[in-house]
Motif scaffolding. Structure first.
Motif, PDB file in Angstrom:
ATOM      1  N   THR A 124      56.017  28.660 -36.173  1.00  0.00           N
ATOM      2  CA  THR A 124      54.326  28.534 -35.538  1.00  0.00           C
ATOM      3  C   THR A 124      55.048  28.707 -34.314  1.00  0.00           C
ATOM      4  OG1 THR A 124      53.322  27.132 -37.523  1.00  0.00           O
ATOM      5  CG2 THR A 124      52.663  26.776 -34.666  1.00  0.00           C
ATOM      6  N   LEU A 125      55.616  27.612 -33.579  1.00  0.00           N
ATOM      7  CA  LEU A 125      56.791  28.081 -32.599  1.00  0.00           C
ATOM      8  C   LEU A 125      57.322  29.060 -31.805  1.00  0.00           C
ATOM      9  CD1 LEU A 125      59.480  25.042 -32.989  1.00  0.00           C
ATOM     10  CD2 LEU A 125      56.833  25.095 -31.292  1.00  0.00           C
ATOM     11  N   ALA A 126      57.430  30.082 -32.648  1.00  0.00           N
ATOM     12  CA  ALA A 126      58.145  30.939 -32.253  1.00  0.00           C
ATOM     13  C   ALA A 126      56.655  32.542 -32.165  1.00  0.00           C
ATOM     14  CB  ALA A 126      58.638  31.670 -33.970  1.00  0.00           C
ATOM     15  N   GLU A 131      53.379  34.963 -28.147  1.00  0.00           N
ATOM     16  CA  GLU A 131      51.898  34.964 -27.437  1.00  0.00           C
ATOM     17  C   GLU A 131      51.181  34.105 -26.048  1.00  0.00           C
ATOM     18  OE1 GLU A 131      49.606  32.024 -29.314  1.00  0.00           O
ATOM     19  OE2 GLU A 131      50.175  33.205 -30.610  1.00  0.00           O
ATOM     20  N   HIS A 132      53.024  34.328 -25.937  1.00  0.00           N
ATOM     21  CA  HIS A 132      52.903  34.085 -23.819  1.00  0.00           C
ATOM     22  C   HIS A 132      52.348  32.527 -23.739  1.00  0.00           C
ATOM     23  CE1 HIS A 132      55.704  37.167 -23.134  1.00  0.00           C
ATOM     24  NE2 HIS A 132      55.103  37.509 -24.013  1.00  0.00           N
ATOM     25  N   ALA A 133      51.717  31.262 -24.802  1.00  0.00           N
ATOM     26  CA  ALA A 133      51.612  30.301 -24.671  1.00  0.00           C
ATOM     27  C   ALA A 133      51.639  30.012 -23.755  1.00  0.00           C
ATOM     28  CB  ALA A 133      51.896  29.697 -25.892  1.00  0.00           C
ATOM     29  N   SER A 147      66.227  20.461 -38.934  1.00  0.00           N
ATOM     30  CA  SER A 147      65.526  21.019 -37.809  1.00  0.00           C
ATOM     31  C   SER A 147      65.001  21.199 -36.528  1.00  0.00           C
ATOM     32  CB  SER A 147      63.512  22.061 -38.649  1.00  0.00           C
ATOM     33  OG  SER A 147      64.148  22.004 -39.597  1.00  0.00           O
ATOM     34  N   TYR A 148      66.002  19.557 -35.893  1.00  0.00           N
ATOM     35  CA  TYR A 148      65.507  19.580 -34.590  1.00  0.00           C
ATOM     36  C   TYR A 148      66.288  20.693 -33.283  1.00  0.00           C
ATOM     37  CZ  TYR A 148      63.329  14.959 -34.602  1.00  0.00           C
ATOM     38  OH  TYR A 148      62.656  13.789 -34.674  1.00  0.00           O
ATOM     39  N   PRO A 149      67.439  20.635 -33.875  1.00  0.00           N
ATOM     40  CA  PRO A 149      67.813  21.419 -32.878  1.00  0.00           C
ATOM     41  C   PRO A 149      67.562  23.232 -33.074  1.00  0.00           C
ATOM     42  CG  PRO A 149      69.642  20.710 -33.994  1.00  0.00           C
ATOM     43  CD  PRO A 149      68.347  20.371 -35.026  1.00  0.00           C
ATOM     44  N   GLU A 150      66.474  23.420 -34.131  1.00  0.00           N
ATOM     45  CA  GLU A 150      66.017  25.052 -33.377  1.00  0.00           C
ATOM     46  C   GLU A 150      64.439  24.378 -33.031  1.00  0.00           C
ATOM     47  OE1 GLU A 150      64.305  28.414 -36.464  1.00  0.00           O
ATOM     48  OE2 GLU A 150      65.364  26.730 -37.145  1.00  0.00           O
ATOM     49  N   TYR A 151      64.297  23.352 -33.246  1.00  0.00           N
ATOM     50  CA  TYR A 151      63.089  23.578 -32.527  1.00  0.00           C
ATOM     51  C   TYR A 151      63.163  22.572 -30.662  1.00  0.00           C
ATOM     52  CZ  TYR A 151      61.232  21.264 -37.415  1.00  0.00           C
ATOM     53  OH  TYR A 151      60.471  22.008 -38.322  1.00  0.00           O
ATOM     54  N   LEU A 152      64.195  22.620 -30.866  1.00  0.00           N
ATOM     55  CA  LEU A 152      64.963  22.260 -29.215  1.00  0.00           C
ATOM     56  C   LEU A 152      64.681  23.346 -28.618  1.00  0.00           C
ATOM     57  CD1 LEU A 152      64.871  20.324 -26.931  1.00  0.00           C
ATOM     58  CD2 LEU A 152      67.881  20.223 -27.753  1.00  0.00           C
ATOM     59  N   GLN A 153      65.386  24.844 -28.748  1.00  0.00           N
ATOM     60  CA  GLN A 153      65.676  25.252 -28.727  1.00  0.00           C
ATOM     61  C   GLN A 153      64.143  26.765 -28.579  1.00  0.00           C
ATOM     62  OE1 GLN A 153      67.935  27.519 -31.844  1.00  0.00           O
ATOM     63  NE2 GLN A 153      69.324  27.811 -30.297  1.00  0.00           N
ATOM     64  N   LEU A 156      62.343  24.535 -25.852  1.00  0.00           N
ATOM     65  CA  LEU A 156      62.137  25.096 -24.196  1.00  0.00           C
ATOM     66  C   LEU A 156      61.725  25.949 -23.277  1.00  0.00           C
ATOM     67  CD1 LEU A 156      65.868  23.814 -24.468  1.00  0.00           C
ATOM     68  CD2 LEU A 156      64.795  22.884 -22.717  1.00  0.00           C
ATOM     69  N   LYS A 157      61.354  27.458 -24.408  1.00  0.00           N
ATOM     70  CA  LYS A 157      60.857  28.445 -24.049  1.00  0.00           C
ATOM     71  C   LYS A 157      59.619  27.710 -23.860  1.00  0.00           C
ATOM     72  CE  LYS A 157      64.246  31.094 -27.150  1.00  0.00           C
ATOM     73  NZ  LYS A 157      64.445  31.626 -25.193  1.00  0.00           N
ATOM     74  N   LEU A 158      59.028  26.537 -24.642  1.00  0.00           N
ATOM     75  CA  LEU A 158      57.061  26.228 -24.832  1.00  0.00           C
ATOM     76  C   LEU A 158      56.899  25.158 -23.313  1.00  0.00           C
ATOM     77  CD1 LEU A 158      56.529  26.606 -27.971  1.00  0.00           C
ATOM     78  CD2 LEU A 158      55.669  28.045 -26.223  1.00  0.00           C
TER      79      LEU A 158
END
Length: 225
Positions: A124-126, A131-133, A147-153, A156-158
């Motif tokens: 969902t995050l990807a 979609e440039h949310a 999965s916290y490390p992946e979520y953090l990445q 940061l983009k969001l």
């Protein structure tokens, strides 16, 4: 932890709940629904929920991202803190949990402030990034710790300068200091902490907490640029 210490923590929690949170504010109905639905009893406490509300109100946040809905108890606190035109996007892997959360949010009258998305959070995050949310003002991470490390990445983009990122359950009864621990949740938290430390866009701190549910803590970070 000694049982007598846990009992003191529980009593202190109750003292402050009684002093600071009116019965009508506590969303006890949601906890009862979650219990009857046999969801894991891992919700934030009412004091922790109110803490989230205070943070959101204090930062005038309108767009909230929550990773890990469970039965929607923490979602309720977040939803109450935002204005009528705000939104809480909450991500949940398990359809059964999401259905219970939807019921709780509708019962509280907050359904119009919620965007509940079901499926693996990383996917969902990807998709949101693709979609440039619009950036989120406040991000609450309370899901699988591995999965916290992946979520953090993705988070940061969001984010934008000033976004607060709150990661819960990082102390793990103190086991986080054991670098050789085989629990993937502990290793996930350690890697997450290392990433936060190394990320120049973040300024962060960690706080240990004790409560009726035990010994834990959180990391809170602000996006600088």
């Amino acid at each position: 932890m000694p049982e007598e210490a846990k009992e003191v923590w529980k009593q202190v929690d109750q003292y402050f709940v009684d002093a600071l949170i009116a019965p009508s504010e506590r969303f006890d109905f949601a906890l009862e629904v979650n219990r009857k639905a046999e969801l894991p009893a891992i919700d934030v406490t009412s004091l922790q929920g109110k803490f989230l509300e205070v943070l959101v109100r204090g930062t005038s946040s309108k767009r909230i991202l929550e990773i890990g809905t469970l039965g929607g108890y923490s979602t309720l606190w977040l939803a109450r803190a935002i204005p009528d035109d705000g939104i809480v996007m909450t991500l949940e892997l398990e359809p059964h949990h999401a259905q219970i959360a939807k019921q709780n949010l509708e019962a509280a009258g907050f359904a119009d402030r919620i965007d509940l998305r079901i499926g693996p959070a990383a996917d969902t995050l990807a998709a949101l990034v693709k979609e440039h949310a619009a950036a989120f003002d406040f991000i609450f991470i309370d899901a699988d710790k591995a999965s916290y490390p992946e979520y953090l990445q993705w988070c940061l983009k969001l984010s934008r300068p000033g976004t607060l990122i709150f990661a819960d359950n990082v102390v793990r009864d103190g086991k986080v200091i054991d670098g050789g621990h085989r629990d993937p949740n502990i290793q996930g938290v350690r890697r997450f902490t290392e990433m936060v430390s190394a990320e120049p866009r973040l300024s962060a701190t960690a706080l240990q907490t004790v409560a009726g549910k035990g010994y834990d803590g959180f990391i809170i970070a602000v996006v600088l640029h």
